[in-house]
Design a protein around this motif. Structure first.
Motif, PDB file in Angstrom:
ATOM      1  N   TRP A  16      47.581 173.447  29.829  1.00 49.24           N
ATOM      2  CA  TRP A  16      47.835 172.080  29.358  1.00 49.24           C
ATOM      3  C   TRP A  16      48.061 172.077  27.841  1.00 49.24           C
ATOM      4  O   TRP A  16      49.021 171.500  27.344  1.00 49.24           O
ATOM      5  N   ASN A  17      47.177 172.752  27.106  1.00 47.27           N
ATOM      6  CA  ASN A  17      47.283 172.793  25.643  1.00 47.27           C
ATOM      7  C   ASN A  17      48.542 173.522  25.182  1.00 47.27           C
ATOM      8  O   ASN A  17      49.182 173.105  24.217  1.00 47.27           O
ATOM      9  N   ASP A  18      48.905 174.603  25.863  1.00 45.71           N
ATOM     10  CA  ASP A  18      50.141 175.307  25.521  1.00 45.71           C
ATOM     11  C   ASP A  18      51.352 174.398  25.725  1.00 45.71           C
ATOM     12  O   ASP A  18      52.248 174.341  24.875  1.00 45.71           O
ATOM     13  N   LEU A  19      51.377 173.693  26.842  1.00 48.52           N
ATOM     14  CA  LEU A  19      52.491 172.795  27.124  1.00 48.52           C
ATOM     15  C   LEU A  19      52.506 171.608  26.167  1.00 48.52           C
ATOM     16  O   LEU A  19      53.563 171.099  25.804  1.00 48.52           O
ATOM     17  N   LYS A  20      51.325 171.169  25.762  1.00 47.94           N
ATOM     18  CA  LYS A  20      51.206 170.044  24.828  1.00 47.94           C
ATOM     19  C   LYS A  20      51.834 170.403  23.478  1.00 47.94           C
ATOM     20  O   LYS A  20      52.363 169.542  22.783  1.00 47.94           O
ATOM     21  N   ASN A  21      51.798 171.673  23.114  1.00 51.23           N
ATOM     22  CA  ASN A  21      52.382 172.130  21.851  1.00 51.23           C
ATOM     23  C   ASN A  21      53.874 172.435  21.964  1.00 51.23           C
ATOM     24  O   ASN A  21      54.516 172.727  20.962  1.00 51.23           O
ATOM     25  N   ASP A  22      54.417 172.360  23.167  1.00 49.65           N
ATOM     26  CA  ASP A  22      55.832 172.597  23.405  1.00 49.65           C
ATOM     27  C   ASP A  22      56.556 171.244  23.372  1.00 49.65           C
ATOM     28  O   ASP A  22      56.246 170.356  24.158  1.00 49.65           O
ATOM     29  N   LEU A  23      57.505 171.093  22.463  1.00 43.90           N
ATOM     30  CA  LEU A  23      58.197 169.810  22.311  1.00 43.90           C
ATOM     31  C   LEU A  23      58.863 169.352  23.604  1.00 43.90           C
ATOM     32  O   LEU A  23      58.961 168.155  23.872  1.00 43.90           O
ATOM     33  N   PHE A  25      57.832 169.773  26.764  1.00 45.27           N
ATOM     34  CA  PHE A  25      56.866 169.251  27.741  1.00 45.27           C
ATOM     35  C   PHE A  25      55.921 168.198  27.168  1.00 45.27           C
ATOM     36  O   PHE A  25      55.258 167.480  27.914  1.00 45.27           O
ATOM     37  N   ASN A  26      55.856 168.088  25.858  1.00 44.75           N
ATOM     38  CA  ASN A  26      54.913 167.179  25.221  1.00 44.75           C
ATOM     39  C   ASN A  26      55.069 165.736  25.694  1.00 44.75           C
ATOM     40  O   ASN A  26      54.080 165.070  26.003  1.00 44.75           O
ATOM     41  N   GLU A  27      56.295 165.257  25.772  1.00 42.20           N
ATOM     42  CA  GLU A  27      56.519 163.870  26.189  1.00 42.20           C
ATOM     43  C   GLU A  27      56.071 163.630  27.628  1.00 42.20           C
ATOM     44  O   GLU A  27      55.519 162.578  27.940  1.00 42.20           O
ATOM     45  N   LEU A  28      56.300 164.600  28.487  1.00 39.21           N
ATOM     46  CA  LEU A  28      55.860 164.463  29.870  1.00 39.21           C
ATOM     47  C   LEU A  28      54.343 164.360  29.947  1.00 39.21           C
ATOM     48  O   LEU A  28      53.797 163.498  30.638  1.00 39.21           O
ATOM     49  N   LEU A  29      53.648 165.231  29.229  1.00 43.39           N
ATOM     50  CA  LEU A  29      52.190 165.210  29.261  1.00 43.39           C
ATOM     51  C   LEU A  29      51.642 163.916  28.654  1.00 43.39           C
ATOM     52  O   LEU A  29      50.657 163.356  29.155  1.00 43.39           O
ATOM     53  N   GLU A  30      52.280 163.431  27.599  1.00 41.86           N
ATOM     54  CA  GLU A  30      51.846 162.159  27.017  1.00 41.86           C
ATOM     55  C   GLU A  30      52.067 161.013  27.998  1.00 41.86           C
ATOM     56  O   GLU A  30      51.233 160.107  28.095  1.00 41.86           O
ATOM     57  N   ALA A  31      53.156 161.054  28.744  1.00 39.70           N
ATOM     58  CA  ALA A  31      53.408 160.025  29.759  1.00 39.70           C
ATOM     59  C   ALA A  31      52.338 160.078  30.855  1.00 39.70           C
ATOM     60  O   ALA A  31      51.866 159.037  31.325  1.00 39.70           O
ATOM     61  N   LEU A  32      51.943 161.280  31.250  1.00 38.92           N
ATOM     62  CA  LEU A  32      50.876 161.425  32.250  1.00 38.92           C
ATOM     63  C   LEU A  32      49.554 160.887  31.714  1.00 38.92           C
ATOM     64  O   LEU A  32      48.809 160.206  32.436  1.00 38.92           O
ATOM     65  N   GLU A  33      49.245 161.180  30.461  1.00 47.70           N
ATOM     66  CA  GLU A  33      48.009 160.677  29.845  1.00 47.70           C
ATOM     67  C   GLU A  33      48.033 159.158  29.748  1.00 47.70           C
ATOM     68  O   GLU A  33      47.027 158.488  30.043  1.00 47.70           O
ATOM     69  N   GLN A  36      47.405 157.671  33.123  1.00 48.67           N
ATOM     70  CA  GLN A  36      45.998 157.731  33.495  1.00 48.67           C
ATOM     71  C   GLN A  36      45.195 156.666  32.750  1.00 48.67           C
ATOM     72  O   GLN A  36      44.319 156.029  33.331  1.00 48.67           O
ATOM     73  N   ASP A  37      45.502 156.456  31.482  1.00 41.85           N
ATOM     74  CA  ASP A  37      44.833 155.396  30.716  1.00 41.85           C
ATOM     75  C   ASP A  37      45.076 154.036  31.356  1.00 41.85           C
ATOM     76  O   ASP A  37      44.159 153.214  31.448  1.00 41.85           O
ATOM     77  N   LEU A  38      46.307 153.800  31.801  1.00 45.77           N
ATOM     78  CA  LEU A  38      46.628 152.529  32.447  1.00 45.77           C
ATOM     79  C   LEU A  38      45.857 152.368  33.753  1.00 45.77           C
ATOM     80  O   LEU A  38      45.300 151.301  34.026  1.00 45.77           O
ATOM     81  N   ILE A  39      45.782 153.417  34.544  1.00 46.29           N
ATOM     82  CA  ILE A  39      45.036 153.367  35.808  1.00 46.29           C
ATOM     83  C   ILE A  39      43.561 153.083  35.541  1.00 46.29           C
ATOM     84  O   ILE A  39      42.953 152.233  36.197  1.00 46.29           O
ATOM     85  N   ASP A  40      42.975 153.776  34.563  1.00 46.26           N
ATOM     86  CA  ASP A  40      41.567 153.561  34.219  1.00 46.26           C
ATOM     87  C   ASP A  40      41.329 152.144  33.733  1.00 46.26           C
ATOM     88  O   ASP A  40      40.343 151.501  34.098  1.00 46.26           O
ATOM     89  N   THR A  41      42.238 151.646  32.907  1.00 46.84           N
ATOM     90  CA  THR A  41      42.101 150.298  32.369  1.00 46.84           C
ATOM     91  C   THR A  41      42.185 149.259  33.478  1.00 46.84           C
ATOM     92  O   THR A  41      41.429 148.289  33.476  1.00 46.84           O
ATOM     93  N   LYS A  42      43.086 149.469  34.428  1.00 43.50           N
ATOM     94  CA  LYS A  42      43.211 148.535  35.546  1.00 43.50           C
ATOM     95  C   LYS A  42      41.935 148.486  36.374  1.00 43.50           C
ATOM     96  O   LYS A  42      41.528 147.430  36.844  1.00 43.50           O
TER      97      LYS A  42
END
Length: 65
Positions: A16-23, A25-33, A36-42
């Motif tokens: 996850w951290n390696d992909l997070k540092n890759d430009l 894949f970074n946007e995809l991982l941020e979209a997933l995060e 998840q924040d939206l699901i938790d908030t709901k």
């Protein structure tokens, strides 16, 4: 590397951290995060919150950090 357990895909933190540092894949991982924040908030919500209002508050918290 990836495991499927109880209808969930498990990704090791190191990957996850390696992909997070890759430009690429970074946007995809941020979209997933964000998703998840939206699901938790709901789940925690006691009243209806418009998505635009939620997103504006989320962006404020990101900018303040």
């Amino acid at each position: 590397m990836l495991k499927i357990k109880n209808n969930n895909v498990l990704i090791p933190i190191a990957v996850w951290n390696d992909l997070k540092n890759d430009l690429y894949f970074n946007e995809l991982l941020e979209a997933l995060e964000d998703r998840q924040d939206l699901i938790d908030t709901k789940k925690e919500a006691t009243e209806f919150l418009d998505f635009r209002e939620y997103d504006a508050k989320r962006m404020e918290s990101i900018i303040d950090v």
